[in-house]
Enzyme design. Structure first.
Site: not given
Ligand code: NAP
Length: 263
Positions: A132, A145
């Site tokens: 991120s 985080y």
């Molecule tokens: N959205 C943003 O602005 C942003 C910015 C920078 C980086 N990111 C990164 O991008 C990635 C995806 O984020 P996103 O925005 O798409 O959010 P998201 O929809 O919450 O995606 C994260 C996914 O990881 C799953 N997860 C959590 N714990 C887990 C585990 N122990 N084993 C396997 N899966 C697990 C979650 O499942 P549950 O729903 O069951 O928890 C969810 O499906 C993350 O690494 C996040 O840090 C996001």
């Protein structure tokens, strides 16, 4: 060239959108999820989008789940799963911080080690770490985080250099998204208000902080994940991926500027 690609945390958000985009480009996508139900839903979702996704539950914190990935012959591993804890480092419970590291850093690296065994034996593969821009500049009140992503970005750069020494055509790259509207940021921001009570050092600031974070995310979040999905596709298909892929570019630019200015 068609590749076999495993992605974690693909039940929702960036992971789900990337899984569909990669499958549309003809890759064989193993889209793993946090829960069994998400795996079922994702298979149906893929079907509705006109792509066949192989899905199964892979909780990256569970050794028995991670072991499912070891025998697979993978060209690309996309470590996308992640969670976000928030709150001030002055008072957040260390168990919350530890758990955030357990998922975002230790689970991710443990899975990577298992998959690397096969990639190094076959002398071919790419590992992507979804970090991120919160891993490039400290984010007050989101530090549990932010620290995990600092660790992951450092790990990616270091591991990449280590594997380069082996010259075995196994590459590591970082995906560093800015803010995207997937619901992740709102959940992370809200989490601290579940435990910040009247005795919090910041109790008097809580309402203002809540409103500020909501305002800021609303302002900066990209509404669609397209820009970061494109970077994930690009990095997955590259013969030798770059170290970093950042999107939206404007957020990456601001972060680079902040680092130059020593913020
Ligand atoms: N959205 C943003 O602005 C942003 C910015 C920078 C980086 N990111 C990164 O991008 C990635 C995806 O984020 P996103 O925005 O798409 O959010 P998201 O929809 O919450 O995606 C994260 C996914 O990881 C799953 N997860 C959590 N714990 C887990 C585990 N122990 N084993 C396997 N899966 C697990 C979650 O499942 P549950 O729903 O069951 O928890 C969810 O499906 C993350 O690494 C996040 O840090 C996001």
């Amino acid at each position: 060239m068609q590749k076999t690609i495993l992605i974690t945390g693909a039940g929702t958000g960036i992971g789900r959108d990337s899984a569909v985009a990669l499958a549309r480009r003809g890759h064989s996508v193993i889209a793993t999820t946090h829960t069994e139900q998400q795996a079922l839903d994702l298979r149906a979702y893929g079907h509705a989008q006109g792509v066949a996704l192989e899905t199964f539950k892979l909780d990256i914190t569970l050794p028995e789940d991670r072991a499912l990935a070891e025998p697979l012959v993978l060209d690309v591993l996309i470590n996308n799963a992640g969670i976000g804890e928030s709150g001030s480092l002055a008072e957040v419970d260390m168990e919350r911080v530890r758990h955030n590291f357990e998922v975002n850093v230790f689970g991710t690296l443990a899975l990577t080690q298992l998959v690397l065994k096969g990639m190094l034996a076959r002398q071919q593969g790419t590992v992507l770490l979804v970090s991120s821009i919160a891993g490039r500049v400290p984010m007050p009140f989101l530090m549990p985080y932010s620290m995990t992503k600092f660790a992951l970005s450092a790990a990616g750069a270091g591991l990449r250099a280590e594997l380069d020494l082996l010259k075995q055509n196994v590459h590591v790259a970082l995906i560093e998204p800015g803010a995207f509207h997937t619901g992740f940021n709102q959940q992370m921001s809200a989490r601290k208000f579940d435990w910040m009570g009247a005795d919090s050092y910041f109790a008097a600031h809580a309402d203002a902080l809540r409103a500020k974070e909501a305002r800021e995310f609303k302002l900066v979040e990209a509404r669609s994940t397209d820009a970061i999905v494109r970077k994930i596709v690009q990095a997955s298909e590259a013969r030798r991926p770059r170290l970093r892929y950042v999107a939206p570019w404007i957020q990456g630019f601001v972060v680079r500027l902040a680092r130059i200015l020593g913020v």
